[in-house]
Design a protein around this motif. Structure first.
Motif, PDB file in Angstrom:
ATOM      1  N   SER A 194      -3.298   7.600 -10.131  1.00  0.00           N
ATOM      2  CA  SER A 194      -3.576   6.692  -9.019  1.00  0.00           C
ATOM      3  C   SER A 194      -4.165   5.390  -9.558  1.00  0.00           C
ATOM      4  O   SER A 194      -5.084   5.401 -10.376  1.00  0.00           O
ATOM      5  CB  SER A 194      -4.546   7.356  -8.042  1.00  0.00           C
ATOM      6  N   GLY A 195      -3.611   4.231  -9.097  1.00  0.00           N
ATOM      7  CA  GLY A 195      -4.095   2.933  -9.545  1.00  0.00           C
ATOM      8  C   GLY A 195      -3.493   2.442 -10.834  1.00  0.00           C
ATOM      9  O   GLY A 195      -3.777   1.320 -11.266  1.00  0.00           O
ATOM     10  N   GLN A 196      -2.664   3.263 -11.466  1.00  0.00           N
ATOM     11  CA  GLN A 196      -2.076   2.873 -12.747  1.00  0.00           C
ATOM     12  C   GLN A 196      -0.989   1.825 -12.548  1.00  0.00           C
ATOM     13  O   GLN A 196      -0.163   1.923 -11.641  1.00  0.00           O
ATOM     14  CB  GLN A 196      -1.483   4.111 -13.426  1.00  0.00           C
ATOM     15  N   ARG A 197      -0.998   0.778 -13.363  1.00  0.00           N
ATOM     16  CA  ARG A 197       0.049  -0.227 -13.333  1.00  0.00           C
ATOM     17  C   ARG A 197       1.193   0.260 -14.213  1.00  0.00           C
ATOM     18  O   ARG A 197       1.006   0.594 -15.381  1.00  0.00           O
ATOM     19  CB  ARG A 197      -0.472  -1.574 -13.822  1.00  0.00           C
TER      20      ARG A 197
ATOM     21  N   THR B  39       0.819  -1.220   0.000  1.00  0.00           N
ATOM     22  CA  THR B  39       0.000   0.000   0.000  1.00  0.00           C
ATOM     23  C   THR B  39       0.850   1.266   0.000  1.00  0.00           C
ATOM     24  O   THR B  39       0.399   2.300  -0.476  1.00  0.00           O
ATOM     25  CB  THR B  39      -0.919   0.010   1.225  1.00  0.00           C
TER      26      THR B  39
END
Length: 206
Positions: A33-36, A14
């Protein structure tokens, strides 16, 4: 097996702590945010708080007058009363497709950076050429005679006096000229083409 594979890719954590090599300002964060992301992806762009770059736009027809080392006065776009003297660092002799202007790079450091923040809009005035023994006159006052020789019609002791001049620069409503003219002398601006050398002139003040 899928969960194990994702954890090996670094997912599932996290919090990741990123440490800068120097005291810095975060100029931009190009990821969401949340991008791989993959290895080598830029997470953020950092800048020295006492080193800034300003990218300015110059009309394409004027860029040939620009050169590295030109003195430039740069200020926040919304507050021209605060200004800083700097030097042109680099002239990019190509038109930016987004702005339709030629880019000029200016670097600011130490005390020069105090009025500015990353991302702030700026305006600037640059000295690309220096002229000596020249005067600014209304552009309408410059007439052209035979062989396109420029001249002015002065008013001296109630008479018209034609003097040849050299036009150094024309911009908007003004022209920069050299010749036998002194600051404060009166020039004819309207109807000069209809006046001959030696004609009587009556000056009517509005």
């Amino acid at each position: 097996s899928q969960l194990h594979q994702l954890k090996q890719q670094g997912l599932g954590h996290t919090i990741h702590e990123v440490r800068a090599d120097f005291d810095a300002i975060v100029a931009s964060v190009p990821v969401q945010s949340g991008q791989r992301i993959t290895a080598g992806t830029t997470l953020m762009q950092l800048g020295h708080p006492n080193r800034l770059k300003a990218l300015l736009g110059v009309e394409a027809e004027d860029v040939h007058w620009m050169a590295s080392g030109n003195t430039i006065t740069i200020h926040p776009a919304m507050n021209p009363q605060i200004s800083v003297l700097a030097k042109v660092d680099k002239v990019l002799h190509a038109v930016n497709p987004q702005t339709r202007l030629a880019d000029v790079l200016v670097r600011l450091s130490d005390e020069q950076t105090k009025p500015f923040l990353p991302g702030m809009a700026v305006s600037a005035e640059v000295s690309s050429r220096v002229f000596s023994n020249a005067l600014v006159v209304p552009r309408l006052s410059v007439m052209y005679g035979k062989q396109d020789t420029p001249y002015l019609m002065l008013i001296e002791e109630g008479k018209a006096k034609r003097i040849p001049v050299k036009v150094l620069l024309e911009k908007d409503k003004h022209a920069l000229v050299q010749g036998e003219i002194k600051a404060g002398q009166q020039v004819v601006t309207i109807g000069a083409a209809e006046i001959n050398d030696g004609d009587n002139i009556s000056v009517v003040m509005p």
